[in-house]
Design a protein around this motif. Structure first.
Motif, PDB file in Angstrom:
ATOM      1  N   TYR A 283       0.839  -1.204   0.000  1.00  0.00           N
ATOM      2  CA  TYR A 283       0.000   0.000   0.000  1.00  0.00           C
ATOM      3  C   TYR A 283       0.871   1.250   0.000  1.00  0.00           C
ATOM      4  O   TYR A 283       1.960   1.275   0.560  1.00  0.00           O
ATOM      5  CB  TYR A 283      -0.920   0.012   1.225  1.00  0.00           C
ATOM      6  CG  TYR A 283      -1.921  -1.119   1.230  1.00  0.00           C
ATOM      7  CD1 TYR A 283      -3.076  -1.036   0.473  1.00  0.00           C
ATOM      8  CD2 TYR A 283      -1.686  -2.274   1.962  1.00  0.00           C
ATOM      9  CE1 TYR A 283      -3.991  -2.080   0.470  1.00  0.00           C
ATOM     10  CE2 TYR A 283      -2.596  -3.320   1.963  1.00  0.00           C
ATOM     11  CZ  TYR A 283      -3.747  -3.217   1.208  1.00  0.00           C
ATOM     12  OH  TYR A 283      -4.642  -4.247   1.196  1.00  0.00           O
TER      13      TYR A 283
ATOM     14  N   ARG B  76      13.828   0.616   1.693  1.00  0.00           N
ATOM     15  CA  ARG B  76      12.523   0.284   2.285  1.00  0.00           C
ATOM     16  C   ARG B  76      11.581  -0.284   1.222  1.00  0.00           C
ATOM     17  O   ARG B  76      10.862  -1.252   1.457  1.00  0.00           O
ATOM     18  CB  ARG B  76      11.903   1.530   2.926  1.00  0.00           C
ATOM     19  CG  ARG B  76      12.654   2.031   4.145  1.00  0.00           C
ATOM     20  CD  ARG B  76      12.303   3.472   4.468  1.00  0.00           C
ATOM     21  NE  ARG B  76      10.868   3.629   4.676  1.00  0.00           N
ATOM     22  CZ  ARG B  76      10.264   3.445   5.852  1.00  0.00           C
ATOM     23  NH1 ARG B  76      10.979   3.122   6.902  1.00  0.00           N
ATOM     24  NH2 ARG B  76       8.977   3.583   5.963  1.00  0.00           N
TER      25      ARG B  76
ATOM     26  N   LEU C 217       2.113   2.841   3.338  1.00  0.00           N
ATOM     27  CA  LEU C 217       1.742   1.977   4.456  1.00  0.00           C
ATOM     28  C   LEU C 217       2.395   0.609   4.311  1.00  0.00           C
ATOM     29  O   LEU C 217       1.786  -0.420   4.558  1.00  0.00           O
ATOM     30  CB  LEU C 217       0.217   1.815   4.520  1.00  0.00           C
ATOM     31  CG  LEU C 217      -0.574   3.042   4.957  1.00  0.00           C
ATOM     32  CD1 LEU C 217      -2.056   2.855   4.691  1.00  0.00           C
ATOM     33  CD2 LEU C 217      -0.333   3.339   6.425  1.00  0.00           C
ATOM     34  N   ALA C 218       3.665   0.619   3.909  1.00  0.00           N
ATOM     35  CA  ALA C 218       4.317  -0.655   3.643  1.00  0.00           C
ATOM     36  C   ALA C 218       5.005  -1.216   4.880  1.00  0.00           C
ATOM     37  O   ALA C 218       4.917  -2.410   5.145  1.00  0.00           O
ATOM     38  CB  ALA C 218       5.317  -0.503   2.509  1.00  0.00           C
ATOM     39  N   LEU C 219       5.689  -0.366   5.634  1.00  0.00           N
ATOM     40  CA  LEU C 219       6.492  -0.853   6.751  1.00  0.00           C
ATOM     41  C   LEU C 219       6.187  -0.075   8.030  1.00  0.00           C
ATOM     42  O   LEU C 219       5.775   1.072   7.992  1.00  0.00           O
ATOM     43  CB  LEU C 219       7.989  -0.697   6.448  1.00  0.00           C
ATOM     44  CG  LEU C 219       8.535  -1.330   5.164  1.00  0.00           C
ATOM     45  CD1 LEU C 219      10.018  -1.021   5.033  1.00  0.00           C
ATOM     46  CD2 LEU C 219       8.303  -2.826   5.137  1.00  0.00           C
ATOM     47  N   VAL C 220       6.407  -0.740   9.176  1.00  0.00           N
ATOM     48  CA  VAL C 220       6.349  -0.060  10.466  1.00  0.00           C
ATOM     49  C   VAL C 220       7.762   0.428  10.778  1.00  0.00           C
ATOM     50  O   VAL C 220       8.688  -0.377  10.884  1.00  0.00           O
ATOM     51  CB  VAL C 220       5.869  -1.013  11.585  1.00  0.00           C
ATOM     52  CG1 VAL C 220       5.847  -0.284  12.926  1.00  0.00           C
ATOM     53  CG2 VAL C 220       4.498  -1.579  11.265  1.00  0.00           C
TER      54      VAL C 220
END
Ligand code: ATP
Ligand code: MG
Lengths: 259, 330
Positions: free
Chosen positions: A91, A160, A94-97
């Protein structure tokens, strides 16, 4: 409704709409994704591209519309449903924390549990195995990240994005959906990301890719669909269009009825 | 937060397996050494300034006083890491104290049964906080502020007209002296730490606190997990309450007042982020020890409780400022 060249769609969405109160973000959009192809989704900012893939993958509830996979209607009401159907999504934004290590990000929600009493009783995680799988995958994909225990925020945008794409390689069984995989990346990092998209295809996945880069559409995609103001404006084979035509379709300068 | 250049190295390598776990340890130590150094420094300052502060007894009493609050603060740590907040744990503490008191003094239940009832009551109240929050979407601050007064009221109703004291000897052993509470504190911290770092549910606390939407899109059951974290907070508040009732040999609904604030203070001083996604119980233990050292040290210097409160207040603000300052802005 079989497509012109007779290939059967792996994913077929009909009449997908998303309304936010009075705001029409997406209005009765149809989408066909053929086995093994890369389908580009293009359109101006706010055209509804992200909304379309979020509605397809159960990230947001759709106002209306149906989804078929392999000719059978499927209910995808949550991201978990989509994953179970073999659809992996990256997304937009909204791929990684940020706070989690690369390992924990890669396996988030699908962590490997130790195959012993600790695992069964407490859900104890098998970090050595997860680390090993990631190192093997990164090596295979030529992703040069050694410090997989470092938090994601410590890495560059390109790194990332590479991690997010590697996640789709690792878990994607049938379909990979990517929302602007090269957004904010430099030339070299964009190329790296697009090579990963190509390796997704090589791994036998069908790909839907949102992009603003017409060069990437021309070089890496088989077909392209154009969204304008939440509606489907055109669907074309990439070999039948050039960049200028696409820009015309995106802005509405040249009109076209959806196939 | 330190060296951004070195880690983004792009050398293609597969370091030895033990190399990476050593690096993890080093990384964790680097995160914790600053608060640890602060603790030692503060201890040494009082050590120099006050003659009676230098005794081993003082050191033990710092640990002893820290232990009950530290147990409660371990729960607060988990809730804060997950991006939640529970202001009602002080009142849960009061309710559990009263319930255990009733079970022992009025119904003469076996100690084990009374303790279990207390822990269950804590779990239930914590789970209720979490459930209300995830289903109504009322902010944690409001739900647990409501819990703070509502549970307090329940504790008062339960306790009214009852004499909750003089418990069996076997129960008094739990919280008496410094040693047992201290051991229980270390035990709780160890278990909570293992939960956070080694288990799936514990790891999800960091993910949810870091970015709830990414966690949800990754297939994490955010609601269910959140309820578990509040439940754990309730259980640990109950554990602390049981120890205190045992130590005091009486229960009353006024106990636990402001404990949630002390716990949050210790968590933040230790370096767990108020914004979620980062932290750990080791830090919280150190944070609690810093707070108690200051309180004990100041009282040895003849500084009254009011000034101690002012000092703690200032330290909390400095700690949060530090938390905000070191957050990468993106
Ligand atoms: N949560 C929401 N509430 C109200 N409107 C929304 C919401 N999310 C999106 N929209 C609206 O829906 C429309 C489509 O948004 P969407 O994010 O799908 O665009 P996009 O094509 O992905 O654009 P971009 O290229 O900028 O990413 C926009 O007009 C946007 O304002
Ligand atoms: Mg978008």
């Amino acid at each position: 409704m079989a497509s012109q060249d007779g290939k059967k769609p792996i994913l077929r969405a009909r009449g997908v709409s998303k309304h936010y109160g009075g705001v029409v973000a997406l209005e009765t959009v149809d989408l066909d994704l053929h086995e093994g192809e890369v389908l580009a989704v293009v359109g101006d900012n706010g055209a509804g591209k992200s909304t379309l893939i979020k509605a397809l993958t159960g990230a947001i509830p759709k106002t209306s519309g149906t989804i078929e996979m392999d000719g059978h209607e499927v209910q995808i009401n949550s991201p978990t449903d989509a994953k179970a159907a073999g659809i992996e999504t990256v997304y937009q934004d909204l791929a990684l924390v940020n706070e989690l290590s690369i390992t924990k990000n890669m396996f988030l929600g699908r962590e490997l549990i130790r195959n012993d009493i600790l695992g069964r009783l407490f859900g104890t995680l098998d970090f050595p195995k997860m680390d090993a799988e990631i190192r093997a995958l990164f090596q295979k994909l030529d992703i040069r990240i050694a410090d997989i225990y470092r938090e994601a925020e410590a890495f560059s945008g390109g790194q990332r994005q590479a991690v997010a794409l590697a996640k789709t390689v690792m878990f994607g069984k049938r379909i990979a959906i990517l929302d602007e995989p090269t957004a904010a990346l430099g030339v070299r990092e964009s190329k790296m990301a697009m090579d990963l998209v190509r390796s997704l295809k090589d791994h036998g996945l069908s790909v839907i890719m949102i992009t603003h880069n017409m060069q990437h559409v021309m070089n890496y995609c088989d077909r392209v669909m154009v969204l304008r103001l939440g509606r489907l404006a055109a669907v074309r084979d990439v070999k039948d269009v050039d960049g200028d035509t696409l820009v015309g379709l995106i802005t509405g300068a040249s009109e076209d009825k959806a196939a | 937060m330190t060296d951004m250049t070195q880690n983004s190295s792009t050398q293609f390598s597969t370091p030895s397996a033990d190399g990476s776990s050593f690096a993890v340890l080093k990384h964790q130590f680097l995160q914790i050494w600053q608060v640890l150094a602060a603790l030692v420094l503060i201890y040494l300052v009082f050590f120099t300034l006050s003659e009676p502060f230098r005794s081993l007894d003082t050191l033990l009493s710092i640990f002893g006083q820290a232990s009950i609050l530290a147990i409660l603060a371990c729960g607060t740590t988990v809730v804060l890491i997950s991006g939640g907040l529970d202001l009602s744990v002080g009142s849960i503490f009061a309710v559990v104290g009263v319930i255990v008191g009733i079970a022992l003094a009025e119904y003469q239940l076996p100690v084990v049964v009374a303790v279990l009832i207390g822990l269950l009551a804590g779990a239930a109240m914590g789970a209720l906080n979490g459930t209300i929050q995830v289903f109504t979407k009322v902010p944690a601050f409001i739900v647990t502020l409501g819990g703070l007064t509502a549970y307090k009221g329940i504790a008062e109703i339960l306790a009214s007209g009852r004499d909750l004291s003089r418990f069996p000897d076997s129960f008094q052993m739990l919280g008496s002296g410094y040693l047992v509470p201290m051991l229980i504190m270390f035990g709780v911290a160890l278990v909570t730490g293992l939960f956070l770092t080694k288990t799936q549910l514990g790891n999800h606390a960091f993910a949810i606190g870091g970015n709830e939407e990414v966690a949800r899109l990754s297939g994490v059951n955010v609601r269910k997990s959140r309820i578990y974290y509040y439940m754990l907070g309730g259980v640990l508040a109950a554990t602390a309450a049981i120890l205190e009732v045992s130590k005091l040999n009486f229960a009353m609904p006024a106990r636990g007042q402001s404990y949630e604030l002390f716990a949050i203070a210790a968590v933040v001083i230790g370096g767990t982020s108020l914004f979620g996604g980062r932290g750990g119980v080791g830090k919280t233990l150190i944070g609690m020890l810093i707070m108690q050292t200051i309180i004990v040290g100041l009282s040895y210097l003849g500084v009254g409780t009011s000034v101690q409160r002012i000092a703690i207040g200032i330290i909390i603000i400095v700690a949060v400022y530090w938390d905000v300052w070191r957050r990468p802005s993106r």
